[in-house]
Design an enzyme around this catalytic site. Structure first.
Site, mmCIF file in Angstrom:
data_model
loop_
_atom_site.group_PDB
_atom_site.id
_atom_site.type_symbol
_atom_site.label_atom_id
_atom_site.label_comp_id
_atom_site.label_asym_id
_atom_site.label_seq_id
_atom_site.Cartn_x
_atom_site.Cartn_y
_atom_site.Cartn_z
ATOM 1 N N HIS A 22 2.099 4.173 -30.319
ATOM 2 C CA HIS A 22 3.026 3.041 -30.368
ATOM 3 C C HIS A 22 4.324 3.343 -29.596
ATOM 4 C CE1 HIS A 22 0.480 2.527 -34.055
ATOM 5 N NE2 HIS A 22 0.467 1.276 -33.626
ATOM 6 N N HIS A 23 4.985 2.294 -29.145
ATOM 7 C CA HIS A 23 6.264 2.461 -28.426
ATOM 8 C C HIS A 23 7.353 2.977 -29.357
ATOM 9 C CE1 HIS A 23 10.012 0.417 -26.554
ATOM 10 N NE2 HIS A 23 9.807 1.578 -25.960
#
Ligand code: ZLM
Ligand code: CA
Ligand code: ZN
Length: 393
Positions: free
Chosen positions: A183-184
């Site tokens: 995930h970012h």
């Protein structure tokens, strides 16, 4: 016992809190704090504790958490009680304050303790680095990169990474933050958006409409304004499903190599989210433990104080394999692992290096179709190179 000694030359410290690992997000919630217990038992079974300084971390204080978080948010977090949220209302409850109490960030027993213990481990690790007592400090219970100043997000309530980097910044002029969770790393990116003393780089699955949190496009590089010192100090490497070890290592080594050369960090903070592994319940990539670990090995070769955080990771047996292997890389016993297994270990032969490696390769789960073209990867390297032209250490 022969062989069980500390490698000379540098120190690794390991920070954990068994109390933290006992918390539950709810029966079927993907985040399982007991994956930390599983990882630790694998690490200890290999005798790696003999090669590190081991600490039971403390809980961070309110004041320490308030170096990043708003006191309104901390006060609320410290007083909310877990209340069962009606199932049909869980995602549209208008009374959710600070995004607390939905299905991603549920309220559970001991929530404040869990959060302050995660941050305590990260802070202890940071302090070992700044005092030069450790060269590499490990806090697998940290890495909760989505939490904002006054909002919970994506299973994260307190941003232990931001709190730990703020501690590093008291002594270090420049910190490089790298995020290999699938995930970012939006919360960390946002926290340091307007400073040129922290460069953030996240590698992640990017699909603005179908993958959380939807941010982290290639051209998302910090405030666009000329006056803001933080511009060009946020880098993003948005990826598609199915990336392999070879492609990931090529990107990682090229991009991080260039950044270290231009930005000249004096410390590195690496978030090792294990949901970028193949077979992860929430992940989309085809990384093997070796490919994931290669990022740790690369950072170690930079010879800078290194803080290793955990993060995501939703197939616990794979999380434990990855973080045990990465602990071995940090300590430098990955190729001597046979010597470290205590002689009294039951099933000692099954723990040997030559058995560990085939085990590491048995990442379960269907391999995904690789949707990352060489052309697109080259474009990303090109873009990063261009951003780095604006960066002067
Ligand atoms: N629904 N239960 C990564 C954080 C990812 C937001 C879509 C919830 C889940 C997920 C929760 C038991 C890190 C979103 C998802 C269903 C709104 C996300 C509870 C399954 C369950 O079974 C589940 C009832 C739950 C949550 C799946 N949530 C999968 N993906 C993401 C957050 C955190 O790894 O980066 C760092 C630790 N949330 O996609 C929804 C939009 C909530
Ligand atoms: Ca990431
Ligand atoms: Zn994640």
């Amino acid at each position: 016992e022969s062989g069980i000694t500390k490698p000379k030359g540098y120190n690794v410290s390991f920070h954990c809190n068994p109390e933290m690992e006992k918390h539950h997000f709810g029966m079927t919630h993907p985040m399982k704090p007991w994956r930390l217990t599983l990882s630790k038992s694998l690490i200890y079974s290999y005798g790696m504790s003999f090669a590190m300084d081991n600490y039971i971390s403390r809980a961070a204080t309110y004041e320490e958490l308030a170096t990043f978080h708003s006191t309104d948010y901390l006060d609320f977090l410290g007083t909310v009680l877990p209340e069962p949220v009606p199932r049909d209302l869980e995602n549209q409850n208008p009374d959710l304050k600070f995004n607390l109490g939905g299905s991603d960030c549920p309220l559970f027993d001991g929530l404040y303790d869990y959060c302050s213990m995660s941050a305590g481990g990260a802070l202890d690790a940071a302090r070992k680095l700044v005092s030069h007592q450790s060269d590499i400090a490990i806090a697998w219970g940290g890495g909760l990169h989505h939490a904002h100043k006054a909002e919970a997000s994506g299973f994260c309530y307190i941003n232990d990474i931001v709190v730990a980097i703020l501690e590093l910044l008291r002594y270090h002029p420049r910190v490089l933050y790298i995020d290999i969770d699938v995930h970012h790393g939006d919360g960390v990116e946002e926290a340091f958006f307007s400073t040129d003393r922290v460069m953030t780089v996240s590698f992640h699955k990017y699909d603005p409409n179908n993958f959380f949190p939807g941010t982290g496009a290639l051209d998302d590089n910090g405030p666009k304004s000329e006056q803001n010192p933080g511009s060009h100090h946020a880098l993003n490497v948005p990826l598609n499903d199915g990336i392999t070890d070879e492609q990931y290592a090529m990107l990682f080594d090229t991009i991080i190599g260039q950044i270290v050369e231009k930005f000249r960090p004096t410390a590195i903070a690496l978030q090792c989210g294990a949901d970028s592994l193949a077979g992860d319940r929430l992940g989309r990539f085809n990384l093997q433990v070796q490919g994931h670990g290669a990022c740790v090995a690369f950072c170690k070769r930079m010879n800078l104080p290194l803080l290793l955080f955990g993060g995501g990771g939703y197939t616990p047996r794979n999380v434990a394999r990855a973080w045990a292997y990465e602990t071995a890389l940090a300590v430098g016993v990955d190729d001597k692992i046979n010597d470290y297994i205590p002689s009294h270990t039951p099933w000692r032969d099954q723990f040997r290096h030559d058995t560990l490696f085939p085990t590491l390769e048995q990442i379960l789960g269907e391999p995904r179709v690789n949707r990352n073209t060489q052309k697109r990867l080259q474009e990303m390297i090109q873009h990063v190179t261009e951003q780095l032209r604006f960066v002067q250490a």
